[in-house]
Design an enzyme around this catalytic site. Sequence first.
Site, PDB file in Angstrom:
ATOM      1  N   LYS A  35      25.201  59.939   4.588  1.00  0.00           N
ATOM      2  CA  LYS A  35      26.133  59.266   5.508  1.00  0.00           C
ATOM      3  C   LYS A  35      27.044  60.289   6.190  1.00  0.00           C
ATOM      4  O   LYS A  35      27.263  60.232   7.404  1.00  0.00           O
ATOM      5  CB  LYS A  35      26.974  58.239   4.736  1.00  0.00           C
ATOM      6  CG  LYS A  35      27.860  57.405   5.660  1.00  0.00           C
ATOM      7  CD  LYS A  35      28.870  56.598   4.892  1.00  0.00           C
ATOM      8  CE  LYS A  35      28.369  55.202   4.597  1.00  0.00           C
ATOM      9  NZ  LYS A  35      29.353  54.433   3.819  1.00  0.00           N
ATOM     10  N   ARG A 154      39.384  42.394  11.803  1.00  0.00           N
ATOM     11  CA  ARG A 154      38.167  41.575  11.852  1.00  0.00           C
ATOM     12  C   ARG A 154      37.035  42.408  12.436  1.00  0.00           C
ATOM     13  O   ARG A 154      37.242  43.130  13.411  1.00  0.00           O
ATOM     14  CB  ARG A 154      38.361  40.357  12.776  1.00  0.00           C
ATOM     15  CG  ARG A 154      39.164  39.248  12.171  1.00  0.00           C
ATOM     16  CD  ARG A 154      39.618  38.289  13.241  1.00  0.00           C
ATOM     17  NE  ARG A 154      40.448  38.991  14.215  1.00  0.00           N
ATOM     18  CZ  ARG A 154      40.924  38.433  15.318  1.00  0.00           C
ATOM     19  NH1 ARG A 154      40.641  37.187  15.610  1.00  0.00           N
ATOM     20  NH2 ARG A 154      41.680  39.131  16.159  1.00  0.00           N
ATOM     21  N   PHE A 249      40.716  29.131  13.454  1.00  0.00           N
ATOM     22  CA  PHE A 249      39.878  29.037  12.245  1.00  0.00           C
ATOM     23  C   PHE A 249      39.599  27.602  11.816  1.00  0.00           C
ATOM     24  O   PHE A 249      39.499  27.288  10.645  1.00  0.00           O
ATOM     25  CB  PHE A 249      40.467  29.887  11.107  1.00  0.00           C
ATOM     26  CG  PHE A 249      40.011  31.322  11.252  1.00  0.00           C
ATOM     27  CD1 PHE A 249      40.450  32.073  12.319  1.00  0.00           C
ATOM     28  CD2 PHE A 249      39.099  31.880  10.374  1.00  0.00           C
ATOM     29  CE1 PHE A 249      39.999  33.371  12.506  1.00  0.00           C
ATOM     30  CE2 PHE A 249      38.636  33.172  10.553  1.00  0.00           C
ATOM     31  CZ  PHE A 249      39.098  33.926  11.622  1.00  0.00           C
ATOM     32  N   ALA A 252      34.192  24.311  13.441  1.00  0.00           N
ATOM     33  CA  ALA A 252      33.111  23.894  12.542  1.00  0.00           C
ATOM     34  C   ALA A 252      31.824  24.610  12.939  1.00  0.00           C
ATOM     35  O   ALA A 252      31.662  25.040  14.077  1.00  0.00           O
ATOM     36  CB  ALA A 252      32.934  22.386  12.629  1.00  0.00           C
ATOM     37  N   GLY A 257      30.545  33.581   6.755  1.00  0.00           N
ATOM     38  CA  GLY A 257      29.773  34.624   6.068  1.00  0.00           C
ATOM     39  C   GLY A 257      30.544  35.918   6.140  1.00  0.00           C
ATOM     40  O   GLY A 257      31.768  35.920   6.249  1.00  0.00           O
ATOM     41  N   CYS A 260      33.645  39.629   3.624  1.00  0.00           N
ATOM     42  CA  CYS A 260      35.003  39.395   3.121  1.00  0.00           C
ATOM     43  C   CYS A 260      35.237  38.001   2.548  1.00  0.00           C
ATOM     44  O   CYS A 260      35.534  37.865   1.360  1.00  0.00           O
ATOM     45  CB  CYS A 260      36.004  39.675   4.233  1.00  0.00           C
ATOM     46  SG  CYS A 260      35.785  41.306   4.937  1.00  0.00           S
ATOM     47  N   LYS A 263      33.239  36.856  -0.676  1.00  0.00           N
ATOM     48  CA  LYS A 263      33.597  37.728  -1.808  1.00  0.00           C
ATOM     49  C   LYS A 263      35.058  37.538  -2.224  1.00  0.00           C
ATOM     50  O   LYS A 263      35.366  37.415  -3.405  1.00  0.00           O
ATOM     51  CB  LYS A 263      33.355  39.175  -1.371  1.00  0.00           C
ATOM     52  CG  LYS A 263      33.944  40.253  -2.252  1.00  0.00           C
ATOM     53  CD  LYS A 263      33.581  41.624  -1.739  1.00  0.00           C
ATOM     54  CE  LYS A 263      34.508  42.140  -0.675  1.00  0.00           C
ATOM     55  NZ  LYS A 263      35.737  42.788  -1.103  1.00  0.00           N
ATOM     56  N   ARG A 327      25.735  40.861   6.150  1.00  0.00           N
ATOM     57  CA  ARG A 327      26.158  40.477   4.801  1.00  0.00           C
ATOM     58  C   ARG A 327      26.599  39.010   4.755  1.00  0.00           C
ATOM     59  O   ARG A 327      27.437  38.583   5.545  1.00  0.00           O
ATOM     60  CB  ARG A 327      27.270  41.405   4.310  1.00  0.00           C
ATOM     61  CG  ARG A 327      26.735  42.786   3.946  1.00  0.00           C
ATOM     62  CD  ARG A 327      27.831  43.739   3.590  1.00  0.00           C
ATOM     63  NE  ARG A 327      28.618  44.123   4.751  1.00  0.00           N
ATOM     64  CZ  ARG A 327      29.666  44.935   4.700  1.00  0.00           C
ATOM     65  NH1 ARG A 327      30.055  45.431   3.539  1.00  0.00           N
ATOM     66  NH2 ARG A 327      30.326  45.242   5.794  1.00  0.00           N
TER      67      ARG A 327
END
Length: 430
Positions: A35, A154, A249, A252, A257, A260, A263, A327
Amino acid sequence: MKIGIIGSGYVGLVTGACFSSLGHSVTCVDNDTEKVRSLKAGHIPFYEPGLHEMVTESVAAKRLSFTTEISSVINFCEIIFICVHTPPQSDGGADLTYVEKVAKQIATHLKKYCLIVDKSTVPVETGEWVYKTIKRYARKGVPFDVASNPEFLREGSAIRDFRMPDRIVIGVTSARAEKIFRNLYGIMKAPLLVTDIKSAELIKHASNSFLAMKISFANALARVCDVVGADVEKVTLGMGLDPRIGNQFLRAGIGFGGSCFPKDVSAFLYIAKRKGVSFDILAEVLKINDDQAEYFVQKIQKKLGKLEGKTLAVMGLAFKSDTDDMRCAPSLKIIPMLQKAGAKIRAYDPQAMVKASGLFKGVHFAKDPYDAARGAHAVLLLTEWKEFFNLDWKKILRVAKGNFLFDGRNMLIPHEMRKCGFHYSSIGRP
Ligand code: UGA
């Protein structure tokens, strides 16, 4: 200021690049040799609008560099940010192995005062534990502070969020640490909230969990709207006009996903339970979210009947637009369910195709949205990419076999799509 960033993943790299763009001298450390080699060669391992340009400019101006050697930042930087991963464990708790490893490494090299800041999202009391770990392994008498400075960026708008934050939260235990932060963030036009470390850690978990709760609320509400024939967008608009609720937020869709929300809600639920507090509302937030993918698949099955032998065009794979991050993307749940029911999938995403290619079996990756729609019985919108707004939908109809359109993000205007000739359905909208 001289800043060290340990961990050059999403948070570390964005934070490092942004600080360097403000004129600070930043060194990003990562133990992944490949990396670091790739970053040095100018390759950014993920898509984030504006980041590549920012990194290139800062590297050229010698304000940003990359290394695998943690020892090259400790004792040379006044402030070190820990930005390593805190992946979920099978029980929902956060895996703090990387944080612990870094704390020990910092301790062994530490010779003079340094402010060590946790920027990774961690459960409450991690700062205290990092402090104890460093204290245990560092040579006696070396001064240092540990602090918490959660990030609220974000994906997809990280640079804008860094430059124009709603707030900056610092959890500190000393005036010296607070002063360093005030120097660092002094030029930002945002409220600086100074708290103790535990409160700062909780602000991060509570904020993400609360936002996730709003989304799950909107999704459950959308199901009620579907049953009674109401419009979830009008309902959330009406709710959001009350400033105590707010309109953000409450969109709908097919569920949240990313790396963040899923998890962090699990980790917050886990830590609350461990502390003897039942915070079951968070379990429900996760359940609604899990069910939402299935809800969408059932909607498709109700309209199309048996999926055996049917071809479905999937537009969008990433967990949201303006990122190639796969993710916990809803597409990872939805596509296998459709395949299990016998459907063939032709998929397209403007950015996430490379990352997605190894994650699905038997999916045809199309070269553009029209190629994806070729011969399809239905089109499914799974990510709200702007380019999907501007598609030539009449052309999509011409190349497709059927005229069903399932909008999992409520991004298109129902009556316009129907006028265009689609049999259009979305989530919670008549
Ligand atoms: C989230 C938070 O918004 C950031 O403040 C935080 O810093 C970040 O997590 C983190 O902890 O690092 P992010 O995961 O990049 O940011 O993405 P969001 O824009 O929050 O979206 C998360 C998911 O919720 C996406 O799948 C999105 O499609 C979905 N969403 C969002 C909805 O379904 N409905 C909405 O109304 C909003």
